[in-house]
Every structure is written in structure tokens, then in C-alpha cells.
Design a protein around this motif. Sequence first.
Motif, short mmCIF file in Angstrom:
data_model
loop_
_atom_site.label_atom_id
_atom_site.label_comp_id
_atom_site.label_asym_id
_atom_site.label_seq_id
_atom_site.Cartn_x
_atom_site.Cartn_y
_atom_site.Cartn_z
N THR A 134 83.69 -9.90 13.82
CA THR A 134 82.51 -10.00 14.35
C THR A 134 81.48 -10.82 14.16
O THR A 134 80.13 -10.64 14.44
CB THR A 134 81.82 -8.52 14.21
N TYR A 179 83.28 -7.15 21.11
CA TYR A 179 82.59 -7.73 19.96
C TYR A 179 82.12 -9.01 20.25
O TYR A 179 81.16 -9.35 19.59
CB TYR A 179 83.42 -7.52 18.86
N LEU A 224 79.19 -9.14 22.92
CA LEU A 224 78.14 -8.82 22.14
C LEU A 224 77.28 -10.02 21.33
O LEU A 224 76.08 -10.15 21.40
CB LEU A 224 78.09 -7.74 21.36
N GLN A 225 78.35 -10.62 20.63
CA GLN A 225 77.94 -11.74 19.95
C GLN A 225 77.35 -12.72 20.93
O GLN A 225 76.14 -13.64 20.72
CB GLN A 225 78.71 -12.31 19.08
N GLY A 285 73.83 -12.16 22.45
CA GLY A 285 72.77 -12.48 21.54
C GLY A 285 72.44 -11.09 20.57
O GLY A 285 71.50 -11.05 19.77
N GLY A 286 73.58 -10.13 20.77
CA GLY A 286 73.60 -9.01 19.68
C GLY A 286 72.84 -7.70 20.37
O GLY A 286 72.84 -6.64 19.64
N LYS A 287 72.41 -7.64 21.55
CA LYS A 287 71.91 -6.40 22.04
C LYS A 287 72.78 -5.90 23.07
O LYS A 287 72.95 -6.45 24.09
CB LYS A 287 70.51 -6.82 22.56
N GLU A 326 72.32 -3.78 25.21
CA GLU A 326 71.82 -3.46 26.58
C GLU A 326 71.93 -4.82 27.34
O GLU A 326 71.85 -4.81 28.78
CB GLU A 326 70.22 -3.47 26.34
N SER A 331 82.89 4.92 17.09
CA SER A 331 83.60 3.62 17.54
C SER A 331 82.40 2.67 18.12
O SER A 331 81.38 2.96 18.49
CB SER A 331 84.40 3.99 18.86
N ARG A 332 82.65 1.49 17.21
CA ARG A 332 81.60 0.44 17.70
C ARG A 332 81.52 0.18 19.17
O ARG A 332 80.61 0.27 19.67
CB ARG A 332 81.90 -0.92 17.00
N SER A 345 79.85 3.07 21.06
CA SER A 345 78.45 2.88 20.79
C SER A 345 77.68 2.00 21.73
O SER A 345 76.72 2.39 22.32
CB SER A 345 78.03 3.17 19.37
N MET A 346 78.38 0.72 21.91
CA MET A 346 77.78 -0.17 22.59
C MET A 346 77.68 0.31 24.05
O MET A 346 76.45 0.14 24.85
CB MET A 346 78.77 -1.52 22.51
N ARG A 370 74.97 3.09 24.61
CA ARG A 370 73.90 2.47 24.56
C ARG A 370 73.35 1.85 25.77
O ARG A 370 72.33 1.85 26.56
CB ARG A 370 73.35 1.59 23.50
N VAL A 426 72.83 4.30 28.64
CA VAL A 426 71.45 5.23 28.56
C VAL A 426 70.34 4.14 28.92
O VAL A 426 69.66 4.72 29.75
CB VAL A 426 71.38 5.72 27.12
N GLN A 472 74.58 -5.41 12.69
CA GLN A 472 74.46 -5.67 14.21
C GLN A 472 75.65 -4.64 14.81
O GLN A 472 75.60 -4.10 16.02
CB GLN A 472 74.56 -6.79 14.78
N PHE A 473 76.77 -4.36 14.00
CA PHE A 473 77.90 -3.88 14.55
C PHE A 473 78.11 -2.38 14.27
O PHE A 473 79.13 -1.96 14.28
CB PHE A 473 79.24 -4.59 14.38
N SER A 476 78.24 1.17 14.46
CA SER A 476 78.25 2.14 15.28
C SER A 476 77.46 3.31 15.17
O SER A 476 76.94 4.03 15.92
CB SER A 476 79.80 2.69 15.51
#
Lengths: 491, 491
Positions: A129, A154, A157-158, A161-163, A165, A210-211, A214-215, A218, A221, B444-445, B447
Motif C-alpha cells: 500500500t 489499494y 486509492l493511492q 490521492g488517498g481519499k 470518496e 476489511s480495508r 471500508s473504502m 465510505r 455513504v 491511510q489504509f 479499515s
Amino acid sequence: MSESGNSRVSKKITAEFKPVNIEERKRHSNVSQMYWARQGKITEEMLRVAAREELEPELIRSEVARGRMIIPANINHTSLEPMCIGIAAKCKINANIGNSAVSSNVAEECEKLNRAVRLGADTVMDLSTGGDIDLIRTVLIKQSPIPLGTVPIYQALQEVGGKPEDLTIKAMLEVIERQARQGVDYMTIHAGVLQEYVPLVRDRLTGIVSRGGSMMARWCVAHKKQNFLYEHFDDICEIFKHYDVSFSLGDGMRPGSLHDASDEAQFAELKTLGELTSRAWKHDIQVMIEGPGHIPMDQIKLQIEKEMALCHEAPFYTLGPVVTDIAPGYDHITSAIGAAMIGWYGASLLCYVTPKEHLGLPNPDDVRQGVVAYKIAAHAADVARGRKGARQRDDEISKARFKFDWKRQFELALDPETAQKMHDETLPQADFKETNYCSMCGPQFCSMNMSQDLTHLGKECQKQRAEKRCDEPGEKTSNIEKGEDDAVKNI
Amino acid sequence: MSESGNSRVSKKITAEFKPVNIEERKRHSNVSQMYWARQGKITEEMLRVAAREELEPELIRSEVARGRMIIPANINHTSLEPMCIGIAAKCKINANIGNSAVSSNVAEECEKLNRAVRLGADTVMDLSTGGDIDLIRTVLIKQSPIPLGTVPIYQALQEVGGKPEDLTIKAMLEVIERQARQGVDYMTIHAGVLQEYVPLVRDRLTGIVSRGGSMMARWCVAHKKQNFLYEHFDDICEIFKHYDVSFSLGDGMRPGSLHDASDEAQFAELKTLGELTSRAWKHDIQVMIEGPGHIPMDQIKLQIEKEMALCHEAPFYTLGPVVTDIAPGYDHITSAIGAAMIGWYGASLLCYVTPKEHLGLPNPDDVRQGVVAYKIAAHAADVARGRKGARQRDDEISKARFKFDWKRQFELALDPETAQKMHDETLPQADFKETNYCSMCGPQFCSMNMSQDLTHLGKECQKQRAEKRCDEPGEKTSNIEKGEDDAVKNI
């Protein structure tokens, strides 16, 4: 499969049989093992897998066609020795490696890979990651003789930029395509974390562990929209069929504590994973299903029953499960217990947990601990299920043990180096590789020594030792052993 | 036991109830807990055990009277904190310590005892077979707050000069009486290895692996006579009733390999152990039954079913079982799998196996590994059986984990020192005991971090953290954490 069908195929295979090779598959739009299995064709990979498993090639083909077995083998993973994952074959184990933003580098990840392979890991997942993820992955794939899996979200997401959303299906498909091209054999896709399931976790103790899960939660949501991996699942299938990437359908809602085990969120997602399995199978894409996690022993059987019923018997790939939450630092053990049991009940691939779980990123020695614990679990499962040839190794090492053939005992051990090191801790001299005891009981109290002449094997062994002694007068035994031999004569 | 009876006893106990104390018991010819339980009396030990187990004293009494529970508490073991072993109570673990002729000394054995006690061993067996056995034992008993068991035949063998053929009932009774006087709480007696069972092992791979069992087998073969412990069993009972020593009826015929599991020799002896149980109970002597050993997972349930049926539900005390033979160096794991399962099925006491099993005498670190693996197994069994209060600790540590309360997580861990050491390996700074992540996933990761606001517990926790931040402006969080908090706000 009829018996006659079986033997007909075997005969063909021993004579002039030519399996479908990779070049032939590449001329078609779908290169997946499942596609070819469903065409009734036996591929080169199926043949090699059949030889490794000591099973009929036709059984391999039919299990792959049925979706009960997968052969994760990306056509671009050229260093791969094909293997299979499925209930008809031996139980397999996966080792997770990969760095985090806080820890590790390329060289250390290669060391982890090599150690895992040497100790018998069947597949490996690169969960990196941080840092140059593409570099680490391409190096690992090139070096790896075993299938390599990833969790592409993973890297996505990187790259956004890490968000979470900011994730998009476009970014995801781009990463998936790139990783598929690099040769990744299977990918975890969290397409079962549906928008409507997110509120189901509200009474949990440990939320979503779970990573990827959860991403996606989010994201759902934040956007008040359905999971884009679910919505665009067929687009992922289109990419997978060009490289033969297998799905590892992610259990984003798996419980992270005994408290949260077997709850509504978990089983709602599992039902959706079953639906996605059918969708993938329509594309002839291979699928396995990820499972928990944290489950008390009395609920483990339920897990596999539910999975088989809801997911049409696709291979079950479980993370442990750990059977208690109270032993951080020892979760290779808490989870080997659950893994052995679920393997016995029918799981096909056991994802290891290392002693560092819940505490930090595993180092190479943690990898060793995790792999050995899981080789134990998988083998115990094979023995309990009565899989062909499994018990043989137990019997061989037991014979070596009873015959005090220490070297053979070390050779047959899952981790020969550690076994010998422990033996040598108290009795390091070469002489003691020939003695009829170890430091646990000493010469006078060794039960196997005392009971040797009560069994056929023991008598035979005593005879061999006596003959050896006559033949090789130069190879005299130690004094301690001579003392013992007198004792044996006195029986 | 009716509910009203239950509450009547409780009321008596909270008010003016006076349990039978040790002085009163000493005035009678039989001091055993079972004798007094069968008189309808609640002893001081039963009362203390009830408090520890959070069970009704009357339940303890009735289980002891029935023989389904034992309180191993020699009247001469004055440093003992009484505990119980039985299916109605929590699952217990035993740690074997003791030297061999090849290795160890008094100081090291004391270190092993202390380490075992500190990590939560419930009983300990001193299996010393070399040097000054009486000295080691008396020192250990004086120091031990937990019951101490022995295998008196080891010392008897030493005293007759090391040849099993020279053992006599006189030598055995002398040693048993001496050890009873010293305060040994329970003794393994291999009275079930009958002469006629010895030929049953001839086709085994690993003969007889119980040390006491192989001694008695050799004695029977040499003298062509019946096992003298079986013939003189009532004489042993007479000694036991003066000190309240409990029987641990030895499984001299236990299998030493998967190949030999559940064979005729094993179950023939088990039937005899059932007969001996009835004989001991006629003397009101407490009994538990020793069990295997090496058993594949699919045969574990059979073990406990047989034991309960043949031995009248006397507590089952198993050695593991290991579920595969192929992992010397890791038998704490191979056996923790079997131990957890048999504990779930109903075994009451699990004898640990250390990583050194089959290779050498365990050192203090091996003792740690063995005890922790077995605390895991016993606790997982308690959770799976739904024993009162068991899951609470799992829930507490899971809450601490989700709240990133690292210190609390370490406190609640079975081995706090190891848990913290592993965490600190990558993130040693004090700051990182406050952060919302560890090195496994990085900030960042994580969960759990990402899913905090999806659960009630997480929201509450976030509120508390925010309040704490307002209250204590001096205690600023690290930069990394601030970065994270921004991410949370952005959801």
C-alpha cells in the motif's frame, strides 16, 4: 462423471493426447481455464495440475467447468507453476506479503516471497500500500512460481490521492487492466459491499475490518450511491477474460471480532457474492469466495455451509478464522485452529495470519511462523478429510521417529531447519543423531526405546541396527548408546 | 438441582454458612473432597472454587460428589489456591515441567514453574527423572499456588536402579506415600496397562509412547504377570484418602502417531480405566482420566464420547492431541488445534505440548510458548461452549482494538509483554500508543479507522477523543494523527 468416461480420458492422455496450449487459447477472446473446461478441453495447465494432485485430468477439467475448482494462472505470469484451488484437491495456503506506507521495501518483500515459497506457500498476495507499488509487484511476479493475488483498490486509492470518496470506476478499471497485464493471477474485488448493507454494521464492536470493504462503504455513504464495483462488475469480467484473472470475491463485511461473527451484514454480503459468482460464471470467469475472519469454533461449520449454499460451491478462501480475540502476538495460533477446522469442513484455500496480526507489518520471520502454522492446518485438514496420500507423510515421519532416525525425521519435518535446531539445542554433537533418545527423557526414560521390541517395526529396526554394527566395525556407537543397548539386551 | 434448592444454598452461604475446614476433615479417616461432598458437606475449598468460577457452591459440591469434577488439593500443599477440573467449570490447562537425566536443575525448574503460573497455567506436573527428584519436588510444591501432579513410577524406577523389571509394588507404594506426604495433589498411575493388552501394540508404528506405560508393559512381559498397580489399586486408594491425592489414571497405551490412533490397545485400556474409576469412587477418591496424544481431527469427537461412556464422565485430561505428526518444532500448534477442539467437545484439562516435544527438554521460553498456546485453546473452548463470562474478555479487547486503546489492548492480551514488543518493533515511540493505526496498514489504509463513524461505538469513541483534545490542549496529537483527523472530518 462416469467411470468409463474417466478411464477413456486417462487412456487418451497417456497415449497421443495433446492438451490445449496457451498459444491456441490466445487466439480466442476468452483465455480462461473455465471457458476451455466448459468447451470440454483439457489445457496444459489442467494436465500439470492433475499430475501434481495425483488426480485424473478429466476430474480437474470437470471441477473447473463446474466452478468448484480454479486454476489461477494469468497468461502473462510466465514463471508460474500451475496449481489449483478446490475441494477435490489438497487444501492450499496463501501468504500475504507487501509493504505499508510505514514499513518495508522491495528487497524485504522478495525475501518474504522466497521464504514463503520455500516453506510451501501455495499462493501469495501482494498487499503493498506504499511506495512504488508497480515496481514491487512486477518484481514479485517475475520471481514467483506460485500464483500472485492483489487487491487493486489499494493502488487505485493511492493513485486518486488517498481519499476513498475520490475513487471512481474509471480509476479502478485502469488499475485492474494494468495489474492484469502485469500478470496478476487473482484479484480481490469488494463488489459485495452494497450501499444498503452499510447501516447493518452500526451495532458492531469492530465495524468494518476489511480495508477494501471500508473504502467502498465510505464511498457509498459519501455519494449515496450503489457500490460501483457491483454496478460495473461485467466490465471487470471483460478484462479478466483476456488474461485469465480469477476473482477472489472480497468479504468486505467480514467480522473483526467474535462479537460481530455471523451477523446480518456478513451474511447479506455473502448472498450477494453468490449472485456475483453466477454473473462471473456467465463470462466463464473463475471465482473463489473470501471468508472470515473472527469466528468462535461453534460457528465455523455454519460458515462453510452458508458459503456452499449461497455461492454455489465456489472454492472458499478464508482468513483463519481466529477463534478468540485475546491473543495478539499469537494470532498465527488462534487462527490456525480455525483454519484447520474450516479446512476439514471444506475450505479450499487458507489465508495465513502471522503473529504480527493486529499489531504491525509482518517481517520475514513472521512470514515463516505464519506459513508453517498454515501448512499444519492445511495438512491436518487433508488428513481429516482422508485426501489421497496425505497421511503418508505422517506415517513416514512416525516411522523415522520410532526408529530414532533423526536425520530422516528432520527431512520430513515441515520446517527441517527449526526441528534440527531445537534438537541440537541440548544435544548438538553428531553422535546424538544416532542415539535412541533425546534430551526430553534421556536414555533411561525413553518410552519408544523401551517398547521397541513389542512391535514388528521395532524388532525389524533392532535387527537392522545389529547388522549395521557387524558390517561396519569402524562406525562404533557412543558409550551412552552402548549402555542402552545393554539395557535392551536385558529385556 | 432445582432452582429453589440453588438459591436456598446461596442464601445460607451469604449469611451464616460455615464450610467444613481442613482441621475438621483431618479428624476423619478420609479427607478427600469427594468423601465430604458425598456427605452433603461443602468444604472451604469448594467455596473458594465456587467464587473463582462464579458458580454456586452447591453445584461444585454435587459435581464433586458425582465424580464429574475434582478439586486436586492435597492437605499438605499449604501454598495452594484451590481450583477445580470438570466440565461444569472453565477449561483448564496443565504445564509439564521437570528435568531429565540429560538436562536442567532446580533453579531452572523454579523459573519454569513461575513462568507457567504467571502466564496462567492452572496445574503443573513435575516430571523430573534425574538428579535429586525429592529436592526438586519439595521446592516446587512449596512455591506453587497451583496443584502439582507427578508420575511416581519415574522416581520408583530411579530408586530400583533404572530397570523396569526390578519395579515392585512395595517400591511404588513407598514412593507414592512419600510423595503424598510431601503434598503432591494428583498422581498419574498406569494401572490400566494390563498384561493382556501388551500384544495389541504389535502392529503399531510407534509402540508405546507413554513412559509409565512402557515401563509397566516391560514389567508384565518380563514377569508374565498382571500389572501390579492394577492388582494393588485399592492399596493406592488407601494412601490417597489420607492426603486427598487425586488419581490421574494414566493412558499408557495412548497412540504416539496418527497411524496408531483409536486402536484396540487404546480403547481396551480406556475401558479398564473406567473400571478403575468405579473402584476409586468406592473409596471416595477423586479421579480424572488421561487421554491422547496423536489424533486426526475427524477422530477427536470419538475420543470424548468413548471416555464419557466408558469412564462415567470423570473429567478428561488430554495431552493435546496433536492433529498431524509432520511438524516437530511446532507441536504446540499441531496440538493446540486438537486441544481447542477436544476442549470444546468437553475435555476439562488440557496438558500442554511445547515446541520442543519429540525433540528435547523444554526450556523456560518453550514453557511460555506452550502455556500461551494452551490458554488460547482452553479459552476458545470456553467461548465455543458458551461458558459464563468467557466471551467478555474477547469483547473487551475488541472494543479496545476498535478504539485504538493500545495500552488496554496489551493489558487484556494473554501475553501483554509479547504483544507490546511486537507492536513496538516498528513503532516504538510513545506517540504511537495514541495513534489510530499500526504499521500493518499505516494511517491511510486502516479499515477500523475508516469505518469508525459507521458504528455507535466508533462515534462515541470519536466524541471522547474530541472532548479530550479540547480539555487538554497541552496533549497535542502527532502530525500524522492530525492528518488522519482531517480525513475523518471529510467523510
